[in-house]
Design a protein around this motif. Structure first.
Motif, PDB file in Angstrom:
ATOM      1  N   CYS A 169      -4.819   4.254  -0.085  1.00 48.78           N
ATOM      2  CA  CYS A 169      -3.586   3.069   0.148  1.00 48.78           C
ATOM      3  C   CYS A 169      -2.773   3.676   1.351  1.00 48.78           C
ATOM      4  CB  CYS A 169      -2.961   3.162  -1.076  1.00 48.78           C
ATOM      5  SG  CYS A 169      -3.365   1.901  -2.398  1.00 48.78           S
ATOM      6  N   ARG A 170      -2.709   5.026   1.275  1.00 49.34           N
ATOM      7  CA  ARG A 170      -1.940   5.568   2.391  1.00 49.34           C
ATOM      8  C   ARG A 170      -2.562   5.574   3.704  1.00 49.34           C
ATOM      9  NH1 ARG A 170      -2.339   9.545   5.726  1.00 49.34           N
ATOM     10  NH2 ARG A 170      -4.196  10.417   4.528  1.00 49.34           N
ATOM     11  N   GLU A 221      -1.283   2.739   6.960  1.00 56.82           N
ATOM     12  CA  GLU A 221      -1.382   3.187   8.266  1.00 56.82           C
ATOM     13  C   GLU A 221      -2.052   1.990   9.313  1.00 56.82           C
ATOM     14  OE1 GLU A 221      -1.973   7.616   8.435  1.00 56.82           O
ATOM     15  OE2 GLU A 221      -3.384   7.001   9.981  1.00 56.82           O
ATOM     16  N   CYS A 264       0.799  -1.303   0.009  1.00 52.68           N
ATOM     17  CA  CYS A 264       0.028  -0.016  -0.047  1.00 52.68           C
ATOM     18  C   CYS A 264       0.935   1.274  -0.049  1.00 52.68           C
ATOM     19  CB  CYS A 264      -0.923  -0.050   1.378  1.00 52.68           C
ATOM     20  SG  CYS A 264      -2.455  -0.953   1.021  1.00 52.68           S
ATOM     21  N   ALA A 265       1.831   1.255   0.781  1.00 53.73           N
ATOM     22  CA  ALA A 265       2.687   2.282   0.815  1.00 53.73           C
ATOM     23  C   ALA A 265       3.428   2.776  -0.560  1.00 53.73           C
ATOM     24  CB  ALA A 265       4.044   2.123   1.823  1.00 53.73           C
ATOM     25  N   GLU A 320       8.576   7.331   8.505  1.00 55.21           N
ATOM     26  CA  GLU A 320       7.763   8.427   8.143  1.00 55.21           C
ATOM     27  C   GLU A 320       6.627   8.663   8.774  1.00 55.21           C
ATOM     28  OE1 GLU A 320       8.168   7.572   3.152  1.00 55.21           O
ATOM     29  OE2 GLU A 320       6.604   6.825   4.310  1.00 55.21           O
ATOM     30  N   GLU A 370      -4.844   8.060  -1.985  1.00 59.03           N
ATOM     31  CA  GLU A 370      -4.930   8.302  -0.520  1.00 59.03           C
ATOM     32  C   GLU A 370      -5.517   7.172   0.322  1.00 59.03           C
ATOM     33  OE1 GLU A 370      -4.979  11.136   1.904  1.00 59.03           O
ATOM     34  OE2 GLU A 370      -3.329  11.202   0.536  1.00 59.03           O
ATOM     35  N   ALA A 407       0.721   5.036  -2.206  1.00 57.74           N
ATOM     36  CA  ALA A 407       0.262   5.964  -1.147  1.00 57.74           C
ATOM     37  C   ALA A 407       0.308   7.454  -1.931  1.00 57.74           C
ATOM     38  CB  ALA A 407       1.191   6.097   0.228  1.00 57.74           C
ATOM     39  N   GLU A 408       1.364   7.584  -2.415  1.00 60.73           N
ATOM     40  CA  GLU A 408       1.428   9.182  -2.985  1.00 60.73           C
ATOM     41  C   GLU A 408       0.286   9.337  -4.046  1.00 60.73           C
ATOM     42  OE1 GLU A 408       5.087  10.879  -4.175  1.00 60.73           O
ATOM     43  OE2 GLU A 408       6.301  10.040  -2.232  1.00 60.73           O
TER      44      GLU A 408
END
Lengths: 154, 154, 154, 154
Positions: free
Chosen positions: B111-112, B116, B101-102, B153, B109, B105-106
C-alpha cells in the motif's frame, strides 16, 4: 446482457436505481463496441483522410466507455466523486464522437449506427448524473452545437 | 519505456511539452500496474475486510489510469475537452486511491508503494491540467483532507 | 515503474522468478503504449494506405499486451493454463506486429521504435513461457519468416 | 447492442459468418461485465475467503473477454493466428471461471448468473474456433472435469 441480474444479486445495494444503472452500463459496453467497430470500418473506406478525426474520437470513446462500464459495475465502497468524474468524461466523449459520426452519417452507414450508440450512451450518462442517487453534476459540459438537432432526428 | 521516442517520432506535434506529456503517460501506466498489483496483494492478506475499500479504489484507479494513458498517447486530432475531462477523472481517482492506500501504508508495504505511484500520477495529471498547452482546469476537485499531509511526507 | 517493488511486497509468492516476471510485465505495458502511439503516428502520416495493416496490428497488440500485463500482475490463485494461453497470444501478437512495423522502419522512425518494443515484449513472453515456473509452452508459434533477421539487427 | 449492424455496415467483409461473429462479440462484452460485477459481489459477501479464487478468475476473465471482444470487432487486415490465439485464451479463461463460479452457484446467485455468462462466452469462442472461417483450433484445451456436467444442467 446479464447486467440487471448481476445488480439484483449483488449483496451491496445500488446507490442508483438499478434499472437506470443497468441501462447506463449496457449503453457503455454497446458504445465501446460500436466505436471500436466504427474506427475499423472507417479504416476500410476508400477515402480515410476525411475520417481521421472520426477514427481518433472513436478510439478515445471506446476506451473511455469501456472503463466507465467497468467502474459502474462495482457497487462496493463506490466513491461518488470518481463515479461522477468518469461519467462526465464519458458523457463528453460520447457527445463529441456522436457529433463527428453524425457528420459522416449520410455517406457511411457505420457512422450513422455508431452516432446512435454514442448518443444513447451520452443520454444514459446524463440521466445518471442528473438523476436520483447522484444529483446535479458538478460541471455542465456544453454539448456540440448540432447536438439537439441530432437528437431530434432520432 | 519508449514513450518519449514515440512522441518525438510522431508526425503530429504534441499540444503539450513532450517531456511533460511523456512523464504523465508513464505515470498513468505505472499507476495502473501498481493498483492492479496492490488489489491482488490486498486479497492475499490474512485480513481482507479492512482493505475492501482499498481494493475497490485500486481497481477503479487501474482502469481509469490505463484509459488515460491510452488517450494521452494519441496526438492526432486530439479533443482538448475530452483530454481534460479524462485527466480530471484520473487525477481524482489517483488522489482518492493514494489517500486510502496511505491509511494502510504502515501495515502493508504494497500500500505504501502503491500510494507513491498514485501520488506521482495525480501530480503529473495536475501538472498537465494546469501547465502550458491545457491551461487551468475547468473544475478543481477538492483533494481528500489528508492529501497535503501525505504529500509532505514524500 | 514500481513493478519489482509491488511483486516483492506482495504476500503471495510469485510462481515465476520475480525479476523475470517484472521484466515481462513492464515490457507488456511499454509495448501497449508504443503500439497505441504507433497507430496514432501512422494515422498522421501523409500516406496511410500502406500502413493500414500496421495500424490494425498495433491496435490488437496494444489491447492484448495491456490485458497480459494485468493478468501477470496478479499472483493470488493464478491459473497456470490461463497465464500460458494469454502469454502465447501476447507473444504471437507482438511477433506479428514487430514484423509488420519492421517493414516500415526505414521509412518511419515510429515504426522502428515500436518494432523494438514489440520484439522485447515477445522475447520476455517467450522467456517466461519456456523458463522456470512455467516450463515448455504447449504450442510453439512459428515466428514470421524475417523474425530472426530482425532480431539480429538489434 | 449494435454489433450486427456494425458488422453489416463495415466495408470489409467478415471472415466469419456475421451472425456467429456478432454472437461471440456480444458474449465477450456480456461476460466481461458479468465477471467484473461478480468480483464486486463476492467482495461484498460476509465471507470472502472461500471466494478469493473466484474473484481472481473473474478479474482475469473480465480483462481477457474485453480484449477479445475488441479484437473480434476489427475486420480489416485481421491476422488469423492472433484471432485464434486470443480466442483460445478467452475460451479457457471462461471455462475455468465458469467452473469456479459454478462451485458457489448454490450459495451465491451472482455466481450462478456469472457462470452462465462465462459458459455462453466459452461456447461462442469454441464455435468460432471450430466453425467456418477459422476451422479447427491449433490446441484443444481440456475443459475442467466438471464442465460437461455443468453444461448439462443448463
Amino acid at each position: 446482457m446479464h447486467t440487471s441480474e448481476m445488480i439484483h444479486t449483488n449483496p451491496t445495494p445500488s446507490p442508483i436505481p438499478p434499472d437506470r444503472l443497468a441501462a447506463c452500463i449496457e449503453a457503455c459496453f454497446d458504445c465501446a463496441q460500436a466505436c471500436e467497430a466504427c474506427a475499423d470500418a472507417c479504416l476500410g473506406e476508400p477515402e480515410t483522410t476525411p475520417l481521421l478525426r472520426c477514427i481518433r474520437l472513436n478510439r478515445d470513446c471506446a476506451d473511455i466507455c469501456a472503463t466507465t462500464g467497468r467502474v459502474l459495475s462495482r457497487l462496493l465502497h463506490h466513491e461518488m466523486g470518481v463515479f461522477k468524474a468518469q461519467l462526465e468524461a464519458c458523457q463528453l466523449a460520447c457527445e463529441v464522437c456522436a457529433a463527428e459520426c453524425a457528420e459522416h452519417a449520410e455517406m457511411h452507414e457505420h457512422c450513422r449506427v455508431c452516432a446512435e450508440a454514442c448518443r444513447r450512451c451520452a443520454n444514459e450518462c446524463r440521466d445518471l448524473l442528473t438523476g436520483p442517487g447522484i444529483g446535479m453534476p458538478s460541471i455542465q459540459h456544453t454539448p456540440p452545437a448540432d447536438w439537439h438537432h441530432i437528437n431530434r432526428e432520432d
